[in-house]
Design a protein around this motif. Sequence first.
Motif, mmCIF file in Angstrom:
data_model
loop_
_atom_site.group_PDB
_atom_site.id
_atom_site.type_symbol
_atom_site.label_atom_id
_atom_site.label_comp_id
_atom_site.label_asym_id
_atom_site.label_seq_id
_atom_site.Cartn_x
_atom_site.Cartn_y
_atom_site.Cartn_z
ATOM 1 N N THR A 9 1.902 9.659 34.591
ATOM 2 C CA THR A 9 2.805 9.394 35.820
ATOM 3 C C THR A 9 3.260 8.028 36.027
ATOM 4 O O THR A 9 3.886 7.411 36.471
ATOM 5 C CB THR A 9 1.760 9.557 37.133
ATOM 6 N N VAL A 34 1.002 14.640 32.960
ATOM 7 C CA VAL A 34 1.993 15.750 33.826
ATOM 8 C C VAL A 34 2.964 16.063 32.651
ATOM 9 O O VAL A 34 3.283 15.473 31.649
ATOM 10 C CB VAL A 34 2.974 15.166 34.707
ATOM 11 N N LEU A 277 3.419 23.153 41.303
ATOM 12 C CA LEU A 277 3.831 23.613 39.807
ATOM 13 C C LEU A 277 4.149 25.224 40.271
ATOM 14 O O LEU A 277 5.216 25.517 39.429
ATOM 15 C CB LEU A 277 2.582 23.464 38.979
ATOM 16 N N LYS A 280 7.722 25.189 41.231
ATOM 17 C CA LYS A 280 8.815 24.770 40.283
ATOM 18 C C LYS A 280 8.879 25.956 39.214
ATOM 19 O O LYS A 280 9.938 25.883 38.642
ATOM 20 C CB LYS A 280 7.935 23.656 39.477
ATOM 21 N N ARG A 331 0.545 12.716 41.341
ATOM 22 C CA ARG A 331 1.447 13.530 40.703
ATOM 23 C C ARG A 331 2.532 13.935 41.767
ATOM 24 O O ARG A 331 3.761 14.021 40.970
ATOM 25 C CB ARG A 331 0.647 14.749 40.020
ATOM 26 N N MET A 335 6.339 13.532 40.780
ATOM 27 C CA MET A 335 7.263 14.859 40.461
ATOM 28 C C MET A 335 8.480 14.774 41.379
ATOM 29 O O MET A 335 9.478 15.291 41.130
ATOM 30 C CB MET A 335 6.400 16.137 40.877
ATOM 31 N N GLN A 338 10.404 11.301 40.214
ATOM 32 C CA GLN A 338 10.944 11.179 38.997
ATOM 33 C C GLN A 338 11.030 9.666 38.186
ATOM 34 O O GLN A 338 11.977 9.460 37.525
ATOM 35 C CB GLN A 338 12.042 11.811 38.705
#
Length: 496
Positions: A9, A34, A277, A280, A331, A335, A338
């Motif tokens: 990260t 990640v 996650l 996603k 995290r 995410m 970015q």
Amino acid sequence: MNEKKYVSTRGQQRSLDFCDAILQGIGSDGGLLVPDFELDQKDLKALQHLSYVDMATEIMTSFVGEQEKEEMRALCQKAYGQNLFPQEVVPVKQAGDVFIAELFQGPTAAFKDMALSLLPHFMTYSLKKKGEQRKVMILAATSGDTGKAALEGFKDVDGTYIQVFYPVDGVSPIQKQQMVTQTGNNVDVVGIQGNFDDAQRAVKQAFQSSALKDLCDEHHVFLSSANSINIGRLIPQIVYYFYSYMTLVNKNEIRLGESVHFTIPSGNFGNCLAGVLAKKMGLPIQKFIVASNKNNILTDFFRTGKYDARREFYKTNAPAMDILVSSNLERLVYMMAQDSQKVKSYMDDLNQNGVYEISSDLLEKIQDVFKAGWLNEDEVLDTIKTCFEQTGYLLDTHTAIGYGVYKEYQKTSGDETKTIILATASPYKFADSVYKALTDQSLSEYQAIEAAYEKTGVDIPKPLVQLDQKEILHQKVIDKDDIIHEISQKIKEMSL
Ligand SMILES: N[C@@H](CCOP(=O)(O)O)C(=O)O
């Protein structure tokens, strides 16, 4: 060539494959690892009727690579298909108008078993794949549940040694008894005068210490982690999001593809991050409702965008969530943003000043998906009582926070979207609080287990039966400032 690579990260770690990510446990730059690849979009229809083992295999394969699918299946079978869990690995029960996914049916009666029954297999698999000759020393900081689950998972596992640090006055008596009676020839359990954050901070420092690195090299050892900072802890947790969702589909409670909310009692935020996650990967999750205790730093963050750890630390009746530095938020920020530079500067602010604040556009993005709330200790007890009286479902103190926060959200928003609450532990791990909630009377922990059973008829998990009769094997208590020293002592002993 394995294309499933993992990066940090904070952006200053060369990319790693799955096995190296598991073995290393944390980014060499202090960040968290990640996935550096587009997550597979899962075909929901194909997952709908799978057993837990098969579903876990599908999910794991997405993080390792198709070529290793059968190896993943063998590991998932060992974790979930033998005798550690009941036939129904994650029962989904109904309490009034909410669904409760019971993640505590494993060997230590807490949701940490869902990942820590698989992580040791990932670890030995990775040691073998990499031809690793050194021993791995697994470190874990715990506020009660991770410690026991990690000990149970790693006990007597070849090539590994595990050392757990817990706040000696900051876990429930049952949690403590579970840890200090741990058997195994490769386990060490150390109480600290301090809180969970102290333990977690020291463990993270251990990974950054060049002196410890030299010592490890000298003794043919390396460090890894059993906490949710290790990506190998998070990946297995994705499975129960899919599985509990499919249970509702198969019971005709929702249509395949219908959006649901998940409510997650949160501390170190790993449980929630696994859900992120899952989303996603195509699971139709509309909102995450993040529930906290009086250490309500996450509630403040999701409402304001400011993460301010300069506040009092409270010991509460939901001790596993007594945390101010919630590791996996890093995290989430990565995410959503970015941008590893941004994350690094936030984390530098947190480490140096105890506070960081995200930009307003990032907050807006996060608030689209996350709601948050918290309960104080009295509200926790009231919620346990009300839920039991109204629905017959017995909550533990942590899950009660999820239930109470969700009910408040439902009332104020009018949102009737079907919601699954993740039940994180058996009520009997916090029996004195639960019994007090039900009767307003105080009993010692073990009397409370019996009395709560008499009152509710809810089965006592096998691992907690006669726990008080077990021999105490780990009595050591140290100051929080001596954790690194303690780790170095153990490294020296390991090679003897
Ligand atoms: N609530 C945890 C704290 C550590 O969390 P982890 O998910 O990072 O291991 C505990 O019970 O120890």
